[in-house]
Design a protein around this motif. Structure first.
Motif, PDB file in Angstrom:
ATOM      1  N   LEU A 148      26.422  -9.671 -22.409  1.00  0.00           N
ATOM      2  CA  LEU A 148      25.442 -10.752 -22.345  1.00  0.00           C
ATOM      3  C   LEU A 148      24.459 -10.457 -21.223  1.00  0.00           C
ATOM      4  N   GLU A 149      23.162 -10.591 -21.517  1.00  0.00           N
ATOM      5  CA  GLU A 149      22.136 -10.408 -20.486  1.00  0.00           C
ATOM      6  C   GLU A 149      21.658 -11.777 -20.030  1.00  0.00           C
ATOM      7  N   ILE A 150      21.776 -11.997 -18.728  1.00  0.00           N
ATOM      8  CA  ILE A 150      21.317 -13.271 -18.179  1.00  0.00           C
ATOM      9  C   ILE A 150      20.227 -12.978 -17.147  1.00  0.00           C
ATOM     10  N   MET A 178      22.611  -8.438 -15.431  1.00  0.00           N
ATOM     11  CA  MET A 178      21.525  -9.248 -14.875  1.00  0.00           C
ATOM     12  C   MET A 178      20.197  -8.631 -15.296  1.00  0.00           C
ATOM     13  N   ASP A 179      19.486  -9.356 -16.152  1.00  0.00           N
ATOM     14  CA  ASP A 179      18.245  -8.859 -16.760  1.00  0.00           C
ATOM     15  C   ASP A 179      17.055  -9.034 -15.809  1.00  0.00           C
ATOM     16  N   ASP A 180      16.029  -8.216 -16.006  1.00  0.00           N
ATOM     17  CA  ASP A 180      14.769  -8.333 -15.254  1.00  0.00           C
ATOM     18  C   ASP A 180      15.003  -8.406 -13.752  1.00  0.00           C
ATOM     19  N   PHE A 181      15.982  -7.647 -13.291  1.00  0.00           N
ATOM     20  CA  PHE A 181      16.335  -7.741 -11.876  1.00  0.00           C
ATOM     21  C   PHE A 181      15.166  -7.328 -10.986  1.00  0.00           C
ATOM     22  N   LEU A 199      22.972  -4.240 -13.522  1.00  0.00           N
ATOM     23  CA  LEU A 199      21.635  -4.763 -13.265  1.00  0.00           C
ATOM     24  C   LEU A 199      20.664  -4.051 -14.177  1.00  0.00           C
ATOM     25  N   LYS A 200      19.706  -4.798 -14.711  1.00  0.00           N
ATOM     26  CA  LYS A 200      18.620  -4.151 -15.445  1.00  0.00           C
ATOM     27  C   LYS A 200      17.363  -4.248 -14.605  1.00  0.00           C
ATOM     28  N   LEU A 201      16.907  -3.099 -14.144  1.00  0.00           N
ATOM     29  CA  LEU A 201      15.704  -3.037 -13.320  1.00  0.00           C
ATOM     30  C   LEU A 201      14.508  -3.417 -14.168  1.00  0.00           C
ATOM     31  N   ALA A 234      17.436   1.066 -16.368  1.00  0.00           N
ATOM     32  CA  ALA A 234      15.997   0.880 -16.164  1.00  0.00           C
ATOM     33  C   ALA A 234      15.346   0.445 -17.478  1.00  0.00           C
ATOM     34  N   GLU A 235      14.457  -0.528 -17.375  1.00  0.00           N
ATOM     35  CA  GLU A 235      13.713  -1.017 -18.548  1.00  0.00           C
ATOM     36  C   GLU A 235      12.329  -0.391 -18.577  1.00  0.00           C
ATOM     37  N   GLY A 236      11.706  -0.413 -19.734  1.00  0.00           N
ATOM     38  CA  GLY A 236      10.297  -0.015 -19.839  1.00  0.00           C
ATOM     39  C   GLY A 236      10.053   1.462 -19.592  1.00  0.00           C
TER      40      GLY A 236
END
Ligand code: C2E
Ligand code: MG
Ligand code: MG
Ligand code: MG
Length: 290
Positions: A148-150, A178-181, A199-201, A234-236
């Motif tokens: 789950l991403e919160i 943890m999303d959009d950290f 963590l999602k950066l 890492a996102e994006g």
């Protein structure tokens, strides 16, 4: 003349605001039927582990195909659904749908973990852990395959309560990310108290890796994560440069357009097949170079 133009611009500006309001009201109204009329569907975006050179799983991303307005981004309708309370049945549908998809992959012999975005609103309603458990049982999905991403905004809520709920969810074997950290309300002060796995950066960091100060921040986040035994993704990630810089900094799991855009369920099989071959090629090339 200038005055007249100014006045016109003022009017146009006002009209635009009006349009936004009208659209929002329309979406609010139409959200009521969207679930029943089967207007939602999920897209799946791959996460790639560059260290093992393997697929790390998929994130389920919600889409609303509005009968008149076309496909609407979750960035636009999720906040509305949160306001109206529709977020609760929508999340239930999403979670179940994502689990069914994950189970389907597994039955075909492909094990891909799945991540689902969960609005913090869900923590305020009924028992989220019980609901997650009931979906897992219904679908007969291995809890280890679900994440789950919160988001960080939960620091605004009753932290004690959220910690308890997260513990119950993790006790099922489900992972928490943890999303959009690094954006929004910073939860750094809470990190050691939150029972999370990764963590999602946020992609803002990925897009700003050349800026020394941003690199310093990512560096610090990765160091902190390592000490707290948290994985970082890492996102994006959109380019080779992004991958090189992130790998140098010690981040090994990536998600972004470079690897794959969010895709429809029926395109996942092909993507997986093509990228398995790509991964094997890569390994073969590396071995032959040694
Ligand atoms: P998120 O969870 O951070 O998801 C990542 C967003 O970044 C996705 O947008 C994805 O399409 C986009 N993205 C991925 N890779 C790249 C890239 O390389 N470059 C760029 N420019 N963008 C990239 P999307 O699908 O529009 O979702 C936006 C946000 O809406 C999500 O951000 C998430 O916060 C929310 N959301 C999506 N699905 C759900 C859902 O089922 N439930 C809830 N509560 N929120 C959702
Ligand atoms: Mg997410
Ligand atoms: Mg994210
Ligand atoms: Mg994001």
């Amino acid at each position: 003349k200038a005055k007249g133009l100014g006045k016109n611009q003022y009017c146009v500006y006002n009209d635009t605001m009006g349009m936004k309001e009208i659209r929002k009201m329309e979406l609010e109204k139409d959200l009521q039927r969207a679930l029943k009329d089967k207007q939602f569907y999920l897209m799946y975006q791959p996460k790639w582990n560059v260290k093992t050179n393997k697929l790390a799983g998929f994130e389920a991303l919600l889409r609303w195909k509005h009968p008149r307005l076309g496909v609407i981004s979750p960035a636009e309708f999720i906040p509305i659904a949160e306001e109206t309370g529709h977020i609760v049945p929508i999340t239930r549908w999403t979670l179940e749908q994502a689990c069914i998809q994950c189970k389907e992959w597994q039955e075909k012999g492909d094990i891909h973990p799945i991540s689902v975005n969960i609005s913090i609103r869900l923590f305020q309603t009924d028992k989220l852990a019980d609901f997650v458990q009931s979906v897992l049982e219904k679908v007969e999905l291995d809890p280890n395959l679900l994440e789950l991403e919160i988001t960080e905004s939960m620091v605004l809520f009753d932290v004690e309560d959220i910690v308890r709920q997260l513990q119950s969810i993790r006790a099922l074997g489900v992972k928490i990310s943890m999303d959009d950290f690094g954006t929004g309300y910073s939860s750094i002060g809470l990190l050691d108290r939150l029972p999370i796995d990764s963590l999602k950066l946020d992609r803002l960091f990925t897009n700003d890796l050349e800026t020394p100060s941003k690199r310093a921040i990512i560096n610090a986040i990765l160091l902190m994560a390592e000490n707290l035994h948290l994985d970082v993704i890492a996102e994006g990630v959109e380019s080779r440069e992004h991958i090189e810089s992130l790998t140098q900094l010690g981040c090994n799991v990536m998600q972004g357009y470079y690897y794959g855009k969010p895709m429809e369920s029926e395109d996942v099989d092909d993507w997986v097949k093509n990228n398995k071959e790509r991964a094997l090629d890569f390994v073969a090339n590396t071995v032959s170079e040694l």
